[in-house]
Design an enzyme around this catalytic site. Structure first.
Site, PDB file in Angstrom:
ATOM      1  N   LEU A   1       0.322  -1.672  -0.222  1.00  0.00           N
ATOM      2  CA  LEU A   1       0.194   0.276   0.275  1.00  0.00           C
ATOM      3  C   LEU A   1       0.474   1.713   0.023  1.00  0.00           C
ATOM      4  O   LEU A   1       0.597   2.023  -0.708  1.00  0.00           O
ATOM      5  CB  LEU A   1      -1.180  -0.066   1.082  1.00  0.00           C
ATOM      6  CG  LEU A   1      -2.305  -0.854   1.385  1.00  0.00           C
ATOM      7  CD1 LEU A   1      -2.725  -0.811   2.055  1.00  0.00           C
ATOM      8  CD2 LEU A   1      -3.260  -0.589   0.174  1.00  0.00           C
ATOM      9  N   HIS A   2       1.650   1.276   0.440  1.00  0.00           N
ATOM     10  CA  HIS A   2       2.217   2.787   0.958  1.00  0.00           C
ATOM     11  C   HIS A   2       2.151   3.771   0.909  1.00  0.00           C
ATOM     12  O   HIS A   2       1.940   4.598   0.230  1.00  0.00           O
ATOM     13  CB  HIS A   2       3.996   2.722  -0.321  1.00  0.00           C
ATOM     14  CG  HIS A   2       4.515   1.212  -0.739  1.00  0.00           C
ATOM     15  ND1 HIS A   2       5.815   1.078   0.723  1.00  0.00           N
ATOM     16  CD2 HIS A   2       4.674   0.615  -1.233  1.00  0.00           C
ATOM     17  CE1 HIS A   2       6.441   0.061   0.122  1.00  0.00           C
ATOM     18  NE2 HIS A   2       5.580  -0.752  -0.588  1.00  0.00           N
ATOM     19  N   SER A   3       0.691   3.463   1.591  1.00  0.00           N
ATOM     20  CA  SER A   3       0.120   5.074   1.905  1.00  0.00           C
ATOM     21  C   SER A   3       0.491   5.913   2.285  1.00  0.00           C
ATOM     22  O   SER A   3       0.113   7.410   2.130  1.00  0.00           O
ATOM     23  CB  SER A   3      -1.435   3.792   3.069  1.00  0.00           C
ATOM     24  OG  SER A   3      -0.421   3.924   4.220  1.00  0.00           O
TER      25      SER A   3
END
Length: 381
Positions: free
Chosen positions: A95-97
């Site tokens: 995701l590396h949100s």
């Protein structure tokens, strides 16, 4: 549980997070798996392979998402995929949100239970679902970056393979985690002189005992400039960054001034690719189709899905690590899976409209609570 597998639509992304063998094991256990047609083709898995394993095929992403309780992906959803998701679904993917506020908006608005591969953390502190892609990204950073030293790719004609009687080519690796160490191993195997810069002394000591003779370790001190780093970068044919410095940082390991002093025609490969993080001049993402740009005569490479270039190997490696956690989610559902496998709770990014990934909260200045606090509120953990 009904699981759905979407075809990746990011440019030049060919990976898939589940193999036909995994589908066979899930369906044998009584679960159903619906796979979007073509999801595995780039990794060498045909639709027929998935059908023979007991999976159901769907002609569109909408068909997959319409009935799936859990959506499995490799890369984070992009905006055109946001409408696919239904309130209350589980999303399991990278995701590396922290740098994607619109993604966080969608996760919260739709009350998704979002578990990020990269943050699943075992009790020993290791990141088992990040490791396989870090290993491959580190290996491929050297192999892909070296192409831009070749004449027919516009390079200066330097080989990273050492030749007897000539000075060894020089490579600098920033960070000695999984990606950095595997970049180092590949570069050293080619015969290059590799300078590795790492902030943790314990990590240096653990690697030093088995490192080849052509690897030199340096201890980085984050609170002051490093002359050894500057000297190594100035003479490097390639720099591989795997260090994590926050985006838009005020301080960089390699700033614009240092880039100007680098050898013309040298290459910077930024595996971490935090914009203006460790490398000040990394100010954009690139793709496998259009991977480089030039700053002050130095080639910059910031492809965000480096392992996607070797999709079959990457997919198999990822699925090998993801499947045990996926099986817990399928067998027990939310929230019981968090009780049985606490590593999954560590990876929780959002749940029921609550943000639980502190990096996204801090970087985007949003309210957040810890995963443990969120599930305690919701289910009385």
């Amino acid at each position: 549980m009904r699981l759905g597998v979407l075809k990746e639509i990011k440019p030049q992304e060919f990976r898939v997070a589940i193999t036909p063998e995994n589908v066979h094991d899930l369906t044998a256990a009584g679960h159903s798996v619906v796979i979007q047609q073509g999801a595995g083709l780039g990794a060498g898995f045909s639709d027929e392979d998935y059908r023979a394993a007991g999976g159901d095929l769907a002609g569109s992403a909408h068909e997959v998402a319409q009935t799936a309780e859990l959506i499995l992906k490799v890369k984070e959803p992009i905006e055109e995929e946001f409408p696919l998701f239904r309130r209350g679904q589980v999303l399991f993917a990278y995701l590396h949100s922290e740098t994607r506020p619109k993604l966080v908006d969608m996760l919260l608005e739709k009350h998704l239970t979002a578990i990020a591969f990269e943050n699943v953390r075992d009790s020993d502190g290791s990141l088992p679902l990040l490791r396989p892609m870090s290993v491959i990204a580190g290996q491929q950073a050297v192999l892909q970056g070296m192409q831009f030293l070749w004449n027919h790719r516009g390079g200066v004609g330097t080989s990273l393979v050492a030749y007897p009687g000539l000075d060894r080519p020089r490579i600098v690796v920033l960070g000695a985690g999984e990606a950095g160490w595997h970049a180092t191993r590949v570069a050293a195997a080619l015969g290059a002189l590799v300078h590795v810069f790492e902030i943790q002394g314990t990590r240096i000591r653990s690697l030093w005992e088995t490192a080849p003779a052509n690897v030199v370790f340096h201890r980085l001190h984050g609170d002051r400039p490093d002359r050894a780093l500057e000297e190594a970068v100035i003479h490097a044919d390639m720099v591989v960054n795997t260090a994590t410095v926050p985006p838009q940082s005020e301080r960089h390991l390699i700033d614009r001034r240092l880039v100007r002093r680098m050898k013309k025609g040298s290459v910077i490969v930024d595996v971490t690719a935090n914009l203006q993080g460790a490398v000040e001049t990394i100010d954009r993402y690139t793709t496998h189709k259009d991977p480089i740009w030039e700053v002050d005569g130095v080639i910059h490479y910031a492809v965000t899905n480096i392992p996607g270039a070797v999709a079959r190997t990457a997919s198999q490696a990822l699925a090998l690590e993801v499947f045990p956690y996926l099986r817990v989610l399928a067998d027990h559902g939310i929230p019981e899976a968090f009780r049985i496998e606490p590593a999954l709770l560590e990876g929780l990014t959002a749940v029921n409209g609550i943000l639980t990934w502190h990096e996204a909260g801090r970087f985007q200045k949003r309210p957040w609570v810890s995963p443990r606090e969120a599930v305690t509120r919701l289910w009385g953990f």
